[in-house]
Scaffold this active site. Structure first.
Site, short mmCIF file in Angstrom:
data_model
loop_
_atom_site.label_atom_id
_atom_site.label_comp_id
_atom_site.label_asym_id
_atom_site.label_seq_id
_atom_site.Cartn_x
_atom_site.Cartn_y
_atom_site.Cartn_z
N HIS A 1 24.73 49.29 61.84
CA HIS A 1 23.98 48.29 62.59
C HIS A 1 22.60 48.04 61.98
O HIS A 1 21.97 48.95 61.42
CB HIS A 1 23.89 48.63 64.08
CG HIS A 1 23.19 49.90 64.42
ND1 HIS A 1 21.84 50.00 64.58
CD2 HIS A 1 23.68 51.16 64.63
CE1 HIS A 1 21.51 51.24 64.90
NE2 HIS A 1 22.61 51.97 64.94
N ASP B 1 19.97 46.74 63.71
CA ASP B 1 18.85 46.89 64.63
C ASP B 1 18.40 48.34 64.77
O ASP B 1 19.17 49.27 64.51
CB ASP B 1 19.19 46.30 66.01
CG ASP B 1 20.38 46.97 66.67
OD1 ASP B 1 20.30 47.25 67.90
OD2 ASP B 1 21.38 47.24 65.98
N ASP C 1 19.18 56.06 61.37
CA ASP C 1 19.87 55.31 62.44
C ASP C 1 19.53 53.83 62.37
O ASP C 1 18.72 53.33 63.15
CB ASP C 1 19.45 55.92 63.79
CG ASP C 1 20.16 55.28 64.96
OD1 ASP C 1 19.71 55.49 66.10
OD2 ASP C 1 21.13 54.51 64.73
N GLU D 1 23.28 46.98 68.54
CA GLU D 1 23.90 48.27 68.89
C GLU D 1 23.03 49.07 69.84
O GLU D 1 23.51 49.68 70.79
CB GLU D 1 24.19 49.10 67.63
CG GLU D 1 25.04 50.33 67.86
CD GLU D 1 24.25 51.55 68.36
OE1 GLU D 1 24.88 52.43 68.97
OE2 GLU D 1 23.02 51.60 68.16
N GLU D 2 21.72 49.05 69.56
CA GLU D 2 20.82 49.87 70.35
C GLU D 2 20.67 49.39 71.79
O GLU D 2 20.09 50.07 72.63
CB GLU D 2 19.44 49.95 69.68
CG GLU D 2 19.45 50.59 68.29
CD GLU D 2 19.80 52.07 68.32
OE1 GLU D 2 19.88 52.68 67.23
OE2 GLU D 2 20.03 52.62 69.42
N ASP E 1 32.23 54.57 61.64
CA ASP E 1 30.91 54.15 62.13
C ASP E 1 29.94 55.32 62.03
O ASP E 1 30.32 56.42 61.61
CB ASP E 1 31.05 53.68 63.60
CG ASP E 1 29.84 52.87 64.09
OD1 ASP E 1 29.82 52.52 65.28
OD2 ASP E 1 28.91 52.62 63.28
N HIS F 1 15.47 57.98 66.92
CA HIS F 1 14.85 57.38 68.10
C HIS F 1 13.50 58.04 68.40
O HIS F 1 12.86 57.72 69.39
CB HIS F 1 15.72 57.48 69.36
CG HIS F 1 16.94 56.62 69.30
ND1 HIS F 1 17.65 56.22 70.43
CD2 HIS F 1 17.61 56.08 68.25
CE1 HIS F 1 18.67 55.47 70.08
NE2 HIS F 1 18.67 55.37 68.76
ZN ZN Z 1 22.52 53.95 65.75
#
Ligand code: ZN
Length: 491
Positions: A123, A125, A158, A192-193, A219, A462
């Site tokens: 992803h 984002d 991520d 995705e987030e 994934d 994150h």
């Molecule tokens: Zn992710």
């Protein structure tokens, strides 16, 4: 926008050169020994590893932050332009569709249309950097700086590392004239987030409508992690399933009035009591769901612990108690509950008429959202309103994917190519990924990113100081290359 652009450009130039010099200085085919060494990987030359680092740094400098209010089309447009510029072969050799405004779906037609297709996902984002935490970063969160043996920035792990790794590998294979046997889709989600509804979910819906059957989906989600279990060498955790996430709102309502004549329990007190009841009555542990993982541990562990793990028939309760001691191992064996939000009351001398808490459940495969709600209702008792939030099609965890399948073997073999000697272990993810949308139409859905990290480092995802090891540069590209070529194709 303006301040970032200025900063971005300045940093851009510095990074490319620094990365190239670092690599040239260290790329003398010596096997990697320290984190600053770039591992030499078969089929991946220095240039590919350097390009990977340069392009990842450039990708990180474009802050593709997503939020429930949507994304900035200018920023995502810029990101798309970067990919077009960096991967001309992919854009010429594969067809590209834009779904939901910014999700990219590339199709690489295979030579054998009867073969089940393959889906590689990542992803675009990223989550925002929490305001006030910027100073905690050694290097700017959107700098893409290379320092101390790492490439730093929001999205490094991520999930832009995988995104750039997939494109780099495919670009290299196209340049060699490679044509895969199965059709290969590359899906680069933009939301995705925030749940993937407009991106991956829309693609999955369309595939289902068109009757597309996927032999393998890969994934994000797993990695090569050290410190999962004390005394155990790094494990390549390949996600075979994931917990589902369910928010449950619990509310107490009560009569208002002046606080000088309070009832025994105010609305706040009753909600606090309900939260405590949920915490004190965890859902039952189910060791069996982790048997494949524990069997791997039993093989590589020695001593008494290995005996316990090999004899779960009689040692089960003891192993459960051992795993329940630490949050990250406790979360392996049961559906967990985390009270994360509480609100109620407006003034200290006014009895609140309503108080609410939100508890986030991570549902272990085998449990269900309905089961969680029953459990909550049974422990909080009467007088507390229990309501699921965003109860939807993925509120129940999907079934686990097989570790006997050709898909799992392909992923595990590709891990072995770039992380020789590392033990592969099937894993159940604690968090959700966009791949959950494809479980109903796929023979096997796996979650793994070819990055080495430690349990402690996982909090950088994150969080503050997200980074990937420079040493992994060749491995990331090498992993996707090994995986794609192992699926068949020529030359
Ligand atoms: Zn992710």
């Amino acid at each position: 926008m303006t301040s970032r652009k200025k900063a971005g450009l300045a940093v851009g130039v510095g990074v490319g050169a620094a990365a190239a010099t670092a690599l040239r200085r260290r790329w003398r085919g010596r096997s990697e020994s320290t984190s600053t060494e770039v591992a030499a990987i078969p089929g991946i030359d220095q240039a590919a590893a350097t390009r990977f680092l340069d392009n990842l740094a450039a990708a990180i400098r474009i802050p593709t932050v997503s939020s429930i209010d949507g994304v900035d089309p200018v920023v995502f447009g810029e990101f798309r332009a970067l990919l077009e510029k960096s991967y001309p072969g992919v854009h010429a050799g594969l067809s590209r569709e834009i779904i939901g405004d910014h999700t990219l779906l590339f199709t690489w037609p295979g030579s054998d249309a009867t073969e089940p297709a393959v889906l590689l996902m990542a992803h675009q984002d990223v989550v925002p950097v929490e305001p006030g935490t910027e100073a905690g970063w050694d290097h700017g969160p959107f700098s893409g700086a290379v320092a101390d043996g790492y490439l730093w920035g929001r999205g490094a792990m991520d999930d832009k590392g995988s995104l750039i790794g997939v494109l780099e590998a495919v670009e290299g294979l196209l340049a060699e004239g490679f044509v895969p046997t199965p059709t290969i889709y590359l899906l680069l989600g933009h939301d995705e987030e925030v749940g993937g509804e407009k991106g991956a979910a829309a693609v999955a819906e369309r595939f289902a409508r068109e009757g597309v059957r996927l032999g393998l989906v890969l994934d994000e989600g797993g990695a090569v992690v050290s410190g999962v279990i004390p005394g155990v060498p790094p494990l390549a955790l390949i996600g075979v399933g994931e917990k589902a996430s369910l928010d449950v709102e619990i509310t107490a309502v009560a009569e208002g009035g002046h606080s000088s004549m309070p009832p025994a329990h105010t609305a706040v007190g009753r909600v606090a009591g309900a939260v405590r009841a949920i915490e004190d009555h965890p859902m039952g542990a189910r060791l069996a769901v982790q048997r494949p993982f524990l069997e791997v541990l039993a093989r590589i562990m020695g001593g008494g612990r290995a005996v316990l793990l090999r004899n779960l028939g009689w040692s089960g309760p003891m192993v459960e108690r051992m795993l329940a001691r630490a949050p990250h191992t406790n979360a392996l064996i049961r559906t967990t509950a985390a009270a994360t939000v509480i609100r109620g009351g407006v003034k200290s001398n006014v009895l609140p008429q309503e108080a609410t808490a939100i508890v986030n459940f991570r549902i272990l495969p085998g449990d269900t959202a309905a089961g969680v709600l029953d459990h909550v209702r049974s422990v909080v008792g009467d007088g507390i309103r229990v309501r699921p939030i965003d109860f939807g099609k993925t509120s129940d965890p999907g079934p686990l994917s097989s570790i006997e399948s050709p898909g799992f073997r392909s992923v595990a073999n590709a891990v072995g190519e770039v992380f020789p000697g590392v033990t592969v272990a099937p894993w159940i993810l604690m968090g959700a990924t966009d791949s959950r949308y494809f479980v109903p139409i796929a023979d096997g859905v796996y979650r793994f990113a070819p990055l080495s990290t430690s349990l402690g480092d996982l909090s950088r995802i994150h969080g503050t100081g997200e980074r990937i090891a420079v040493a992994d540069a060749g491995r990331v590209v090498g992993f996707y290359r090994a995986l794609v070529t192992s699926l068949g194709g020529k030359p």
